[in-house]
Design a protein around this motif. Structure first.
Motif, mmCIF file in Angstrom:
data_model
loop_
_atom_site.group_PDB
_atom_site.id
_atom_site.type_symbol
_atom_site.label_atom_id
_atom_site.label_comp_id
_atom_site.label_asym_id
_atom_site.label_seq_id
_atom_site.Cartn_x
_atom_site.Cartn_y
_atom_site.Cartn_z
ATOM 1 N N LEU A 124 0.825 -1.205 0.000
ATOM 2 C CA LEU A 124 0.000 0.000 0.000
ATOM 3 C C LEU A 124 0.858 1.253 0.000
ATOM 4 O O LEU A 124 0.584 2.215 -0.737
ATOM 5 C CB LEU A 124 -0.922 -0.012 1.218
ATOM 6 C CG LEU A 124 -1.865 1.193 1.367
ATOM 7 C CD1 LEU A 124 -2.797 1.287 0.171
ATOM 8 C CD2 LEU A 124 -2.652 1.098 2.667
ATOM 9 N N GLY A 125 1.919 1.265 0.803
ATOM 10 C CA GLY A 125 2.812 2.419 0.826
ATOM 11 C C GLY A 125 3.506 2.637 -0.500
ATOM 12 O O GLY A 125 3.622 3.773 -0.977
ATOM 13 N N VAL A 126 3.961 1.549 -1.121
ATOM 14 C CA VAL A 126 4.613 1.676 -2.427
ATOM 15 C C VAL A 126 3.620 2.193 -3.461
ATOM 16 O O VAL A 126 3.952 3.047 -4.300
ATOM 17 C CB VAL A 126 5.206 0.323 -2.858
ATOM 18 C CG1 VAL A 126 5.696 0.374 -4.296
ATOM 19 C CG2 VAL A 126 6.359 -0.060 -1.929
ATOM 20 N N GLY A 127 2.389 1.703 -3.417
ATOM 21 C CA GLY A 127 1.386 2.170 -4.361
ATOM 22 C C GLY A 127 1.051 3.640 -4.191
ATOM 23 O O GLY A 127 0.915 4.378 -5.173
ATOM 24 N N VAL A 128 0.931 4.073 -2.916
ATOM 25 C CA VAL A 128 0.639 5.489 -2.662
ATOM 26 C C VAL A 128 1.796 6.369 -3.127
ATOM 27 O O VAL A 128 1.588 7.420 -3.757
ATOM 28 C CB VAL A 128 0.335 5.701 -1.168
ATOM 29 C CG1 VAL A 128 0.254 7.190 -0.840
ATOM 30 C CG2 VAL A 128 -0.973 5.024 -0.800
ATOM 31 N N CYS A 129 3.024 5.964 -2.843
ATOM 32 C CA CYS A 129 4.187 6.761 -3.267
ATOM 33 C C CYS A 129 4.292 6.827 -4.784
ATOM 34 O O CYS A 129 4.530 7.904 -5.363
ATOM 35 C CB CYS A 129 5.464 6.174 -2.673
ATOM 36 S SG CYS A 129 5.606 6.351 -0.881
ATOM 37 N N ALA A 130 4.095 5.689 -5.431
ATOM 38 C CA ALA A 130 4.189 5.679 -6.894
ATOM 39 C C ALA A 130 3.066 6.499 -7.525
ATOM 40 O O ALA A 130 3.303 7.315 -8.427
ATOM 41 C CB ALA A 130 4.156 4.240 -7.410
ATOM 42 N N GLY A 131 1.839 6.297 -7.042
ATOM 43 C CA GLY A 131 0.721 7.052 -7.594
ATOM 44 C C GLY A 131 0.819 8.540 -7.307
ATOM 45 O O GLY A 131 0.539 9.380 -8.179
ATOM 46 N N GLY A 132 1.227 8.896 -6.085
ATOM 47 C CA GLY A 132 1.373 10.307 -5.743
ATOM 48 C C GLY A 132 2.473 10.985 -6.538
ATOM 49 O O GLY A 132 2.315 12.136 -6.977
ATOM 50 N N THR A 133 3.590 10.280 -6.730
ATOM 51 C CA THR A 133 4.680 10.866 -7.521
ATOM 52 C C THR A 133 4.262 11.072 -8.976
ATOM 53 O O THR A 133 4.546 12.121 -9.582
ATOM 54 C CB THR A 133 5.916 9.959 -7.455
ATOM 55 O OG1 THR A 133 6.298 9.780 -6.082
ATOM 56 C CG2 THR A 133 7.077 10.561 -8.211
ATOM 57 N N LEU A 134 3.581 10.083 -9.537
ATOM 58 C CA LEU A 134 3.122 10.213 -10.923
ATOM 59 C C LEU A 134 2.115 11.349 -11.072
ATOM 60 O O LEU A 134 2.184 12.138 -12.033
ATOM 61 C CB LEU A 134 2.504 8.888 -11.373
ATOM 62 C CG LEU A 134 1.982 8.837 -12.817
ATOM 63 C CD1 LEU A 134 3.129 9.077 -13.794
ATOM 64 C CD2 LEU A 134 1.313 7.493 -13.098
ATOM 65 N N LEU A 135 1.199 11.474 -10.113
ATOM 66 C CA LEU A 135 0.225 12.558 -10.165
ATOM 67 C C LEU A 135 0.901 13.917 -10.023
ATOM 68 O O LEU A 135 0.554 14.884 -10.719
ATOM 69 C CB LEU A 135 -0.816 12.366 -9.062
ATOM 70 C CG LEU A 135 -1.912 13.426 -8.958
ATOM 71 C CD1 LEU A 135 -2.721 13.509 -10.239
ATOM 72 C CD2 LEU A 135 -2.815 13.144 -7.755
ATOM 73 N N LEU A 174 4.447 16.773 1.564
ATOM 74 C CA LEU A 174 4.618 16.359 2.960
ATOM 75 C C LEU A 174 4.012 14.976 3.209
ATOM 76 O O LEU A 174 4.617 14.134 3.884
ATOM 77 C CB LEU A 174 3.980 17.391 3.892
ATOM 78 C CG LEU A 174 4.663 18.764 3.951
ATOM 79 C CD1 LEU A 174 3.870 19.715 4.832
ATOM 80 C CD2 LEU A 174 6.096 18.632 4.449
ATOM 81 N N VAL A 175 2.831 14.752 2.650
ATOM 82 C CA VAL A 175 2.188 13.443 2.817
ATOM 83 C C VAL A 175 3.026 12.344 2.180
ATOM 84 O O VAL A 175 3.226 11.261 2.744
ATOM 85 C CB VAL A 175 0.762 13.468 2.237
ATOM 86 C CG1 VAL A 175 0.162 12.065 2.221
ATOM 87 C CG2 VAL A 175 -0.124 14.403 3.035
ATOM 88 N N LEU A 176 3.541 12.606 0.984
ATOM 89 C CA LEU A 176 4.382 11.611 0.313
ATOM 90 C C LEU A 176 5.662 11.335 1.096
ATOM 91 O O LEU A 176 6.129 10.188 1.155
ATOM 92 C CB LEU A 176 4.722 12.076 -1.098
ATOM 93 C CG LEU A 176 3.633 11.904 -2.165
ATOM 94 C CD1 LEU A 176 4.119 12.418 -3.505
ATOM 95 C CD2 LEU A 176 3.208 10.453 -2.282
ATOM 96 N N ALA A 177 6.234 12.383 1.695
ATOM 97 C CA ALA A 177 7.447 12.180 2.495
ATOM 98 C C ALA A 177 7.159 11.293 3.702
ATOM 99 O O ALA A 177 7.937 10.384 4.032
ATOM 100 C CB ALA A 177 8.008 13.530 2.929
ATOM 101 N N VAL A 178 6.011 11.541 4.379
ATOM 102 C CA VAL A 178 5.651 10.720 5.539
ATOM 103 C C VAL A 178 5.368 9.284 5.115
ATOM 104 O O VAL A 178 5.812 8.319 5.763
ATOM 105 C CB VAL A 178 4.435 11.336 6.260
ATOM 106 C CG1 VAL A 178 3.932 10.405 7.354
ATOM 107 C CG2 VAL A 178 4.794 12.690 6.855
ATOM 108 N N VAL A 179 4.641 9.113 4.011
ATOM 109 C CA VAL A 179 4.328 7.763 3.532
ATOM 110 C C VAL A 179 5.599 7.038 3.102
ATOM 111 O O VAL A 179 5.764 5.834 3.353
ATOM 112 C CB VAL A 179 3.311 7.835 2.385
ATOM 113 C CG1 VAL A 179 3.091 6.458 1.777
ATOM 114 C CG2 VAL A 179 1.982 8.393 2.884
ATOM 115 N N ALA A 180 6.515 7.753 2.452
ATOM 116 C CA ALA A 180 7.775 7.128 2.042
ATOM 117 C C ALA A 180 8.595 6.697 3.251
ATOM 118 O O ALA A 180 9.168 5.592 3.264
ATOM 119 C CB ALA A 180 8.571 8.099 1.172
ATOM 120 N N LEU A 181 8.660 7.547 4.281
ATOM 121 C CA LEU A 181 9.374 7.174 5.501
ATOM 122 C C LEU A 181 8.717 5.980 6.172
ATOM 123 O O LEU A 181 9.401 5.051 6.631
ATOM 124 C CB LEU A 181 9.420 8.371 6.455
ATOM 125 C CG LEU A 181 10.103 8.142 7.808
ATOM 126 C CD1 LEU A 181 11.561 7.759 7.616
ATOM 127 C CD2 LEU A 181 10.000 9.390 8.682
#
Length: 304
Positions: A124-135, A174-181
């Protein structure tokens, strides 16, 4: 009675940190799990010793690669280690549950929620990071928001949209940074716990950990060294991790057997204890037995 709700700042302070949340989701935490505090302290000490040894190697010898390459290599090691741990855990769990007695297979199958949770939060974290970065990249390239149409609506509309865009991008970053961490920490904790296979049974981490560290050692052995250290120091450092983990796993298995009676035979339900058997019910109930009639002495007839 005070019925006031806590303020937003109080809620933020009481919220768990990404590291604590990752440890809670990716570390073994079954309530009735047999855990030896001495083994846990030794495992924690070995982890910190490995971290300090790695830091000492980086400071004591010149780097053979750039800092960015070393950091990227560590991330790649975590990803590769998670893949090896996942495959090893999947194979070990399948064999372990398949070899257990039928009465225990259901128990172990219900405990698979622990490994499933560790795997699920990482995906789930990888999916959120990948989707957020692409968006975010699409937003920065103006592939989603029609800025030309907004500019035609007027300067005020364009300025308001631009300010809203900046606010959304900052919050998203900020959200992506927290999710990535959180995802990276969850991957590290899942790697240390072998995807929470200890929630299924206490012996499984000690069986998978040596295979994991020796696989990583093989990859590191054929890879270029990170520091320009002498071969003796470098190979001693590379062998320190697998040897210490293997020795600790053997000692943990022995301690679980001697102190808690946890063995592989007992884990599989094949410890020599016979299964409970029931005598078959007879077709007809046995006839009750009666005591023989008492014998009374005979008397001679009366004569006048």
């Amino acid at each position: 009675m005070n019925t006031q709700r806590p303020s937003l700042s109080a809620r933020l302070r009481s919220a768990p940190s990404p590291l604590a949340a990752a440890a809670a989701m990716a570390a073994a935490s079954r309530p009735d799990r047999v855990g030896d505090p001495i083994v846990q302290r030794l495992q924690s000490g070995r982890t910190w010793a490995g971290f300090l040894a790695s830091a000492g190697m980086l400071f004591a010898y010149p780097l053979a690669e750039s800092g960015e390459d070393i950091l990227l290599g560590k991330v790649v090691d975590v990803v590769v280690g998670c893949g090896i741990a996942f495959l090893a855990g999947l194979i070990t769990l399948s064999v372990f549950i398949g070899m257990a007695r039928p009465s225990l297979r259901g128990v172990y199958a219900r405990r698979l929620t622990g490994p499933g949770t560790a795997l699920g939060v990482i995906l789930l974290g990888v999916g959120v990071c990948a989707g957020g970065t692409l968006l975010g990249m699409k937003l920065l390239r103006a592939e989603i928001i029609p800025w030309e149409d907004i500019r035609e609506a007027g300067n005020l509309a364009w300025l308001g949209s631009f300010l809203l865009f900046v606010i959304v991008m900052v919050i998203g970053a900020l959200v992506l940074a927290v999710v990535a961490l959180f995802t990276l920490a969850a991957a590290v904790f899942a790697l240390n716990s072998c995807f929470r296979v200890g929630d299924v049974h206490e012996l499984l981490p000690a069986l998978i950990s040596p295979f994991l560290v020796w696989s990583l050692f093989a990859l590191s052995f054929f890879d270029a060294p990170e520091v320009a250290a002498p071969p003796l120091v470098l190979y001693t450092f590379l062998l320190g991790g697998p040897l210490s983990v293997t020795a600790l796993s053997i000692w943990e298995t022995r301690r679980l057997r001697q102190r808690y009676g946890v063995t592989m035979r007992s884990a599989l339900g094949r410890g020599g204890t016979p299964e409970s058997t029931h005598a078959p019910t007879p077709t007809y109930a046995p006839q009750p037995t009666y005591a023989p009639d008492p014998q009374y002495p005979s008397y001679a007839p009366d004569h006048p």
